[in-house]
Motif scaffolding. Structure first.
Motif, PDB file in Angstrom:
ATOM      1  N   VAL A 218     102.525  79.392  87.767  1.00 14.27           N
ATOM      2  CA  VAL A 218     101.519  80.439  87.910  1.00 14.27           C
ATOM      3  C   VAL A 218     101.053  80.540  89.354  1.00 14.27           C
ATOM      4  N   ASP A 219     101.097  81.767  89.879  1.00 18.80           N
ATOM      5  CA  ASP A 219     100.561  82.063  91.203  1.00 18.80           C
ATOM      6  C   ASP A 219      99.243  82.809  91.010  1.00 18.80           C
ATOM      7  N   ARG A 220      98.166  82.306  91.588  1.00 22.86           N
ATOM      8  CA  ARG A 220      96.853  82.900  91.405  1.00 22.86           C
ATOM      9  C   ARG A 220      96.467  83.733  92.623  1.00 22.86           C
ATOM     10  N   VAL A 221      96.005  84.961  92.355  1.00 20.97           N
ATOM     11  CA  VAL A 221      95.513  85.831  93.422  1.00 20.97           C
ATOM     12  C   VAL A 221      94.093  86.233  93.061  1.00 20.97           C
ATOM     13  N   LEU A 222      93.145  85.792  93.866  1.00 17.59           N
ATOM     14  CA  LEU A 222      91.727  86.078  93.645  1.00 17.59           C
ATOM     15  C   LEU A 222      91.222  86.846  94.861  1.00 17.59           C
ATOM     16  N   ILE A 223      90.692  88.068  94.638  1.00 18.71           N
ATOM     17  CA  ILE A 223      90.354  88.906  95.783  1.00 18.71           C
ATOM     18  C   ILE A 223      89.165  89.805  95.468  1.00 18.71           C
ATOM     19  N   HIS A 224      88.301  89.969  96.468  1.00 20.26           N
ATOM     20  CA  HIS A 224      87.177  90.895  96.344  1.00 20.26           C
ATOM     21  C   HIS A 224      87.656  92.264  96.784  1.00 20.26           C
ATOM     22  N   ASP A 225      88.018  93.080  95.781  1.00 21.88           N
ATOM     23  CA  ASP A 225      88.642  94.376  96.084  1.00 21.88           C
ATOM     24  C   ASP A 225      88.622  95.223  94.820  1.00 21.88           C
ATOM     25  N   ASN A 226      88.959  96.482  94.971  1.00 21.39           N
ATOM     26  CA  ASN A 226      89.181  97.348  93.823  1.00 21.39           C
ATOM     27  C   ASN A 226      90.405  96.843  93.058  1.00 21.39           C
ATOM     28  N   ALA A 227      90.313  96.773  91.731  1.00 19.55           N
ATOM     29  CA  ALA A 227      91.396  96.199  90.930  1.00 19.55           C
ATOM     30  C   ALA A 227      92.690  96.990  91.097  1.00 19.55           C
ATOM     31  N   ALA A 228      92.608  98.309  91.081  1.00 21.61           N
ATOM     32  CA  ALA A 228      93.811  99.124  91.228  1.00 21.61           C
ATOM     33  C   ALA A 228      94.472  98.892  92.584  1.00 21.61           C
ATOM     34  N   SER A 229      93.666  98.759  93.628  1.00 27.24           N
ATOM     35  CA  SER A 229      94.209  98.512  94.959  1.00 27.24           C
ATOM     36  C   SER A 229      94.897  97.155  95.024  1.00 27.24           C
ATOM     37  N   ALA A 230      94.255  96.128  94.467  1.00 26.89           N
ATOM     38  CA  ALA A 230      94.829  94.783  94.497  1.00 26.89           C
ATOM     39  C   ALA A 230      96.136  94.727  93.716  1.00 26.89           C
ATOM     40  N   LEU A 231      96.182  95.390  92.557  1.00 28.51           N
ATOM     41  CA  LEU A 231      97.395  95.378  91.749  1.00 28.51           C
ATOM     42  C   LEU A 231      98.499  96.205  92.395  1.00 28.51           C
ATOM     43  N   SER A 232      98.146  97.293  93.074  1.00 20.85           N
ATOM     44  CA  SER A 232      99.146  98.098  93.771  1.00 20.85           C
ATOM     45  C   SER A 232      99.835  97.282  94.848  1.00 20.85           C
ATOM     46  N   ILE A 233      99.066  96.502  95.571  1.00 24.18           N
ATOM     47  CA  ILE A 233      99.643  95.650  96.621  1.00 24.18           C
ATOM     48  C   ILE A 233     100.567  94.608  95.997  1.00 24.18           C
ATOM     49  N   ALA A 234     100.112  93.994  94.897  1.00 30.58           N
ATOM     50  CA  ALA A 234     100.922  92.964  94.239  1.00 30.58           C
ATOM     51  C   ALA A 234     102.194  93.547  93.636  1.00 30.58           C
ATOM     52  N   ALA A 235     102.162  94.833  93.266  1.00 27.63           N
ATOM     53  CA  ALA A 235     103.315  95.456  92.624  1.00 27.63           C
ATOM     54  C   ALA A 235     104.500  95.613  93.562  1.00 27.63           C
ATOM     55  N   SER A 236     104.253  95.569  94.866  1.00 26.80           N
ATOM     56  CA  SER A 236     105.308  95.867  95.832  1.00 26.80           C
ATOM     57  C   SER A 236     106.503  94.916  95.721  1.00 26.80           C
ATOM     58  N   ASP A 237     106.270  93.662  95.315  1.00 29.50           N
ATOM     59  CA  ASP A 237     107.382  92.719  95.173  1.00 29.50           C
ATOM     60  C   ASP A 237     107.500  92.194  93.744  1.00 29.50           C
ATOM     61  N   SER A 238     106.877  92.876  92.792  1.00 31.04           N
ATOM     62  CA  SER A 238     106.923  92.447  91.390  1.00 31.04           C
ATOM     63  C   SER A 238     108.091  93.112  90.668  1.00 31.04           C
TER      64      SER A 238
END
Length: 278
Positions: A218-238
């Motif tokens: 499990v890789d954990r990503v915890l960030i103070h940000d808009n959820a859609a923005s954070a997931l969009s960034i993570a989607a780039s290599d998913s």
């Protein structure tokens, strides 16, 4: 010596909602790849409007979809069906007993999607089974299975589903948790306290997953940000994105700021929406 009982391997039932669009063809390719890598049976369904004369074309489209599936895997159990009814109800009712509903979305045609009543959103918001939305132009790639962690139980089923997908695909699992609430600016310690609360939420989620999937990395990503923005960034290599839903429907989802509505049709990665409590 008493022979050990044979292990029963369940066969995943995939229902593909097909309409011969570019997105539907991408969904067909995604289903083909999935069926090649695991035991599955595929049902291809086209919903035709009983008030329109589109039945003959639908039969031709079904035949082409079946031919493409059989060309990739001649032994794959396949069924095709044309259903007279109205979308999205006819499709979601047909998928009620499926393990996975798969549809496509044309990412390069937001106008067309709007004219069709944002159908991909309506299907994923009302389906009672996990629903995969495959974007047009999709091509297979490796990468983490990314799942969004909400601050409420709406993502619990999505987390378990994502862990299962991670194990089956041999990919790592990435959990993204973002929050946009204000961080107190009074003291450094108070900011740390807020982050610590969200970290505790992440830790509890990982602990629950390890009970059902102890071998998941499990890789954990915890960030103070808009959820859609954070997931969009993570989607780039998913390779896959997994989201939970309250099942409130599209209109209510918009009112409550549904993350799915911000992402579906805008990302180049398939998104699986898992109903809460599934």
């Amino acid at each position: 010596m008493t022979p050990s009982p044979e292990r029963t391997v369940t066969m995943e039932r995939i229902l593909l909602g097909y309409d011969a669009s570019d997105g539907a063809d991408a969904a067909l390719d995604w289903v083909t790849d999935r069926a090649l890598s695991r035991r599955a049976r595929v049902e291809v369904v086209i919903v035709t409007n009983p008030f329109l004369q589109d039945q003959p074309r639908a039969e031709d489209d079904l035949a082409r979809a079946e031919h493409r599936l059989r060309a990739a895997n001649p032994t794959l159990p396949i069924e095709t069906e044309r259903i007279d009814g109205l979308m999205p109800r006819a499709l979601t009712d047909a998928a009620a007993d499926a393990d996975l509903l798969v549809i496509g979305v044309d990412t390069d045609s937001s106008i067309r999607e709007a004219l069709h009543g944002w159908m991909s959103l309506r299907v994923s918001a009302t389906a009672t089974v996990p629903t995969c939305i495959v974007p047009s132009g999709w091509s297979e790639k490796s990468g983490p299975i990314t799942v969004g962690l909400a601050s409420d139980p709406s993502s619990d089923a999505a987390l378990t589903f994502a862990a299962s997908e991670s194990a089956a695909a041999g990919e790592s699992l990435r959990i993204v948790h973002a929050w946009l609430g204000p961080i107190p600016a009074t003291t450094v310690s108070s900011q740390r306290d807020v982050r610590a609360q969200h970290m505790q939420l992440m830790d509890r989620a990982v602990e629950r997953l390890q009970e059902v999937a102890p071998d998941s990395a499990v890789d954990r990503v915890l960030i103070h940000d808009n959820a859609a923005s954070a997931l969009s960034i993570a989607a780039s290599d998913s390779s896959l994105m997994v989201l939970g839903t309250h099942g409130r429907g599209v209109l209510a989802g918009g009112f409550f700021g549904s993350v799915g509505q911000d992402l579906i049709g805008r990302l180049e990665v398939p998104i699986i929406v898992v109903p809460s409590g599934r």
